[in-house]
Design an enzyme around this catalytic site. Structure first.
Site, PDB file in Angstrom:
ATOM      1  N   THR A 186      33.267  88.793  28.612  1.00 27.59           N
ATOM      2  CA  THR A 186      33.058  90.924  28.723  1.00 27.59           C
ATOM      3  C   THR A 186      31.741  90.845  27.474  1.00 27.59           C
ATOM      4  O   THR A 186      31.366  90.724  26.481  1.00 27.59           O
ATOM      5  CB  THR A 186      34.143  91.638  28.484  1.00 27.59           C
ATOM      6  OG1 THR A 186      34.622  91.108  27.126  1.00 27.59           O
ATOM      7  CG2 THR A 186      35.448  90.888  29.669  1.00 27.59           C
ATOM      8  N   GLU A 331      36.175  91.244  34.937  1.00 27.73           N
ATOM      9  CA  GLU A 331      37.219  90.498  34.493  1.00 27.73           C
ATOM     10  C   GLU A 331      37.988  90.793  36.444  1.00 27.73           C
ATOM     11  O   GLU A 331      39.025  90.160  37.112  1.00 27.73           O
ATOM     12  CB  GLU A 331      38.359  91.800  33.914  1.00 27.73           C
ATOM     13  CG  GLU A 331      38.334  91.445  31.997  1.00 27.73           C
ATOM     14  CD  GLU A 331      37.780  92.131  31.780  1.00 27.73           C
ATOM     15  OE1 GLU A 331      36.977  93.269  32.539  1.00 27.73           O
ATOM     16  OE2 GLU A 331      37.391  92.335  30.641  1.00 27.73           O
ATOM     17  N   LYS A 444      38.434 114.752  24.506  1.00 23.16           N
ATOM     18  CA  LYS A 444      39.641 115.633  24.523  1.00 23.16           C
ATOM     19  C   LYS A 444      39.245 116.942  23.635  1.00 23.16           C
ATOM     20  O   LYS A 444      39.878 116.956  22.867  1.00 23.16           O
ATOM     21  CB  LYS A 444      40.705 115.242  23.807  1.00 23.16           C
ATOM     22  CG  LYS A 444      41.285 113.469  24.899  1.00 23.16           C
ATOM     23  CD  LYS A 444      41.766 112.328  24.122  1.00 23.16           C
ATOM     24  CE  LYS A 444      41.643 111.249  24.583  1.00 23.16           C
ATOM     25  NZ  LYS A 444      41.061 110.160  24.094  1.00 23.16           N
ATOM     26  N   TRP A 449      41.020 116.808  29.492  1.00 24.67           N
ATOM     27  CA  TRP A 449      40.062 116.010  29.062  1.00 24.67           C
ATOM     28  C   TRP A 449      38.940 116.493  29.947  1.00 24.67           C
ATOM     29  O   TRP A 449      38.960 117.067  31.179  1.00 24.67           O
ATOM     30  CB  TRP A 449      40.853 114.971  30.236  1.00 24.67           C
ATOM     31  CG  TRP A 449      41.709 114.339  29.063  1.00 24.67           C
ATOM     32  CD1 TRP A 449      42.158 114.518  27.897  1.00 24.67           C
ATOM     33  CD2 TRP A 449      42.314 112.552  29.508  1.00 24.67           C
ATOM     34  NE1 TRP A 449      43.098 113.763  27.091  1.00 24.67           N
ATOM     35  CE2 TRP A 449      43.679 113.033  28.380  1.00 24.67           C
ATOM     36  CE3 TRP A 449      42.293 112.085  30.796  1.00 24.67           C
ATOM     37  CZ2 TRP A 449      44.278 111.267  28.795  1.00 24.67           C
ATOM     38  CZ3 TRP A 449      42.822 111.223  30.254  1.00 24.67           C
ATOM     39  CH2 TRP A 449      43.925 110.269  29.940  1.00 24.67           C
TER      40      TRP A 449
HETATM   41  P1  ADP Z   1      30.247  94.652  34.841  1.00 19.62           P
HETATM   42  O1  ADP Z   1      30.112  93.562  34.555  1.00 19.62           O
HETATM   43  O2  ADP Z   1      30.538  95.012  36.384  1.00 19.62           O
HETATM   44  O3  ADP Z   1      29.540  96.333  34.363  1.00 19.62           O
HETATM   45  P2  ADP Z   1      32.105  95.266  33.020  1.00 19.62           P
HETATM   46  O4  ADP Z   1      33.301  94.722  32.201  1.00 19.62           O
HETATM   47  O5  ADP Z   1      30.853  95.121  31.621  1.00 19.62           O
HETATM   48  O6  ADP Z   1      31.841  95.457  34.550  1.00 19.62           O
HETATM   49  O7  ADP Z   1      32.195  97.198  32.911  1.00 19.62           O
HETATM   50  C1  ADP Z   1      33.602  97.593  33.702  1.00 19.62           C
HETATM   51  C2  ADP Z   1      33.195  99.013  33.380  1.00 19.62           C
HETATM   52  O8  ADP Z   1      32.245  99.711  34.040  1.00 19.62           O
HETATM   53  C3  ADP Z   1      34.590  99.410  34.669  1.00 19.62           C
HETATM   54  O9  ADP Z   1      35.195  99.688  33.595  1.00 19.62           O
HETATM   55  C4  ADP Z   1      33.992 101.288  33.894  1.00 19.62           C
HETATM   56  O10 ADP Z   1      34.313 101.623  32.956  1.00 19.62           O
HETATM   57  C5  ADP Z   1      32.536 100.698  34.707  1.00 19.62           C
HETATM   58  N1  ADP Z   1      31.934 101.103  35.761  1.00 19.62           N
HETATM   59  C6  ADP Z   1      31.892  99.924  36.665  1.00 19.62           C
HETATM   60  N2  ADP Z   1      31.525 100.361  37.721  1.00 19.62           N
HETATM   61  C7  ADP Z   1      31.318 101.981  37.671  1.00 19.62           C
HETATM   62  C8  ADP Z   1      30.920 103.127  38.754  1.00 19.62           C
HETATM   63  N3  ADP Z   1      30.901 102.713  40.055  1.00 19.62           N
HETATM   64  N4  ADP Z   1      31.236 104.293  37.771  1.00 19.62           N
HETATM   65  C9  ADP Z   1      32.019 104.742  36.617  1.00 19.62           C
HETATM   66  N5  ADP Z   1      32.167 104.012  36.015  1.00 19.62           N
HETATM   67  C10 ADP Z   1      31.555 102.255  36.521  1.00 19.62           C
END
Ligand code: ADP
Length: 549
Positions: A186, A331, A444, A449
């Site tokens: 991650t 994840e 906040k 929010w």
């Molecule tokens: P990835 O590698 O698939 O981008 P990450 O684990 O780096 O995944 O990040 C995941 C996070 O990215 C999610 O928990 C969310 O906060 C954000 N995210 C992914 N897709 C979207 C979306 N379409 N809209 C808003 N936030 C998103």
């Protein structure tokens, strides 16, 4: 009584065998680091992935040993995906945009044995190799005659020289479908990165799901361009789903600028593309500036961060391309939800349909989701109540590699483990998820929010704004107040007051930012997302205007 059906494990090798047998002549086109276009087929990929497997055997790699990559999207990377996992080893895709210290840390933590890299990452490899203590072979993804002399990297071989002597025959081993097949760290914006360790089973199930009509709707008639990198959660699973349906694949290599991506889409008659919003922003900018139109692209999946409504509208209305807004995370392999309408929505007026398309969409079969309050109790699906989003399913992690961070799951009354996503969301009566924010980014203000995503979406809907990032700034009375940092489009003009006035009527008055900060650029992280932590550091000395106090 058990069922009497054949007990055949779900293995990644079965995907490449299937693609070779049924879609052997479907094309795989790659723009290479060298700048040229390379063409092969699923048969070609299958044969060379068997050579990779033989090379790994000769290098005496054991089952579950990790083979790392620092590579763009391309055919050699695809061969590694199948050769490494198919033979029982674990493919570890490293994000080359990470800091070198982090890359060395990750390679050591994963105990990578071999690292394969595109030549554009040679300087990176030169910077980190001495610190990568477990790697015993470095493979440059190039022809033998392109291997640089005197690179200073020990045990370096070109990919072509490495696999050339190997046979293209190989019996893919039978193994437990729960065996590890791939790993991905991650982004680790706080603390050290943690790895999701995928299995053959989770990967194949995710591949089936991703191809479904209400998900990516991938078919043998498609020409598919994953702009999303193969080092970013396996390009959202496309390399696996593509083999399952036998589509043509088009890999952009390092050319991710708007012009290169647009040309590839047109020349290779791409029908489906996938990427994060920042990449599409560059392409739409290029198309606007040159009055260009698509001739074959009909849909695109956009995710990884919130896709601004302005972008969804531009694709849809100006270019006739259907946008599928998706949400997921490392994840989750990564797909969780995807936005497509239901039958009952078809009779709705266009603006109502558009409002639905802006959401992150419905859960894919295989992903259970729920929102909970601070007390852990389930919250209603009414499209208004927001809470912490939890997920479970066969392609969601149950723990991180080497148990880092302890048990991440939250147990429900039945003892089932749910993974807390770190996102705050609403879910409506029809099951459509809408991400309000990451829990650490939500603002906040006075006990209420404010969604930073909403504030950003409004800013980028202004014709003069190219990019926006909203953060909360400490406030003596309200706790926090939103301010929005914006980058103007080249040559465009807008004042602070004009932009603030633009918010009127588009959001509640108390949610309108207190200030606009014009910046040259907004920091972007390794996966193309806005780095709010860095932006907060950059604006450390920023003070809210006194009128806002
Ligand atoms: P990835 O590698 O698939 O981008 P990450 O684990 O780096 O995944 O990040 C995941 C996070 O990215 C999610 O928990 C969310 O906060 C954000 N995210 C992914 N897709 C979207 C979306 N379409 N809209 C808003 N936030 C998103």
């Amino acid at each position: 009584m058990l069922g009497l059906m054949q007990d055949q494990p779900l293995l990644i090798s079965s995907l490449i065998e299937f693609a070779e047998r049924h879609h052997g002549d479907a094309e795989i086109v790659s723009r290479r680091v060298e700048g040229d276009l390379h063409r092969t087929t699923w048969s070609g990929i299958a044969a060379r992935s068997r050579k990779v497997a033989n090379a790994l055997d000769e290098d005496k790699l054991l089952q579950s040993d990790r083979v790392a990559t620092l590579a763009w999207n391309g055919y050699r990377h695809l061969e590694l995906y199948y050769g490494v996992s198919g033979s029982g080893r674990v493919i570890h895709t490293i994000n080359p945009r990470l800091h070198p210290d982090q890359i060395a840390w990750i390679a050591n933590h994963a105990e990578d044995q071999i690292l394969c890299f595109d030549l554009s990452f040679l300087p990176l490899v030169q910077a980190v190799h001495a610190r990568c203590t477990t790697i015993r072979r470095w493979v440059a993804l190039c022809d033998a005659d392109k291997l640089p002399a005197d690179s200073g990297v020990p045990n370096l071989v070109s990919y072509e020289a490495w696999i050339a002597p190997q046979s293209d025959e190989y019996d893919w081993p039978d193994m437990d479908e729960n065996s590890a097949s791939g790993m991905c760290y991650t982004s680790g914006t706080t603390g050290n990165p943690k790895a999701a360790l995928y299995s053959h089973r989770s990967t194949v199930l995710h591949a089936y799901a991703a191809a479904l009509p209400d998900v990516m709707c991938l078919t043998a008639r498609d020409s598919v361009l994953p702009v999303v990198p193969m080092f970013h959660v396996n390009a959202w699973g496309i390399p696996y789903s593509a083999a399952l349906v036998g589509c043509k694949l088009v890999f952009p290599g390092p050319g991710l600028d708007g012009k290169s991506v647009f040309e590839l889409i047109e020349n290779e008659k791409v029908t489906f593309a996938a990427g994060v919003p920042t990449v599409w922003q560059m392409m739409l900018g290029h198309m606007d500036a040159n009055a260009l139109r698509f001739s074959t692209l009909n849909r695109t999946v956009i995710g990884g961060s919130a896709c601004p409504p302005a972008m969804i509208n531009a694709f849809q209305q100006k270019f006739g391309v259907n946008v599928l807004h998706a949400w997921g995370m490392t994840e989750m392999s990564p797909l969780g939800t995807l936005c497509t309408l239901k039958n009952k929505h078809l009779a709705m007026p266009a603006d109502k349909q558009t409002a639905i398309r802006m959401k992150q969409g419905r859960a894919i079969f295989g992903v259970d989701m729920k929102i909970v309050g601070e007390d852990g109790k389930d919250l209603p699906w009414d499209g208004k109540t927001y809470g912490d989003l939890l997920v479970r399913g066969p392609w969601v992690v149950k723990e991180y590699f080497k148990g880092e961070g302890g048990d991440p799951l939250v147990r429900d009354a039945q003892g089932r483990g749910w993974f807390p996503t770190g996102d705050v969301a609403t879910i409506d009566e029809d099951g459509f998820l809408q991400i309000t924010d990451r829990s650490k980014d939500v603002i906040k203000s006075g006990g209420e929010w404010i969604s930073s995503i909403d504030i950003e979406n409004i800013a980028v809907a202004h014709p003069a704004i190219a990019m926006a990032a909203c953060i909360g700034v400490a406030h003596p009375k309200w706790d926090e107040r939103p301010v929005v940092a914006v980058v103007k489009k080249p040559g465009a003009e807008v004042t602070r007051d004009e932009l603030l006035a633009f918010y009127t009527g588009k959001t509640a008055k108390w949610q309108i930012p207190d200030d606009v900060i014009f910046v040259e650029a907004i920091p972007i992280g390794a996966t193309g997302k806005i780095l709010k932590t860095r932006l907060r550091e950059q604006l450390h000395d920023y003070k809210l205007p006194t009128s806002a106090a």
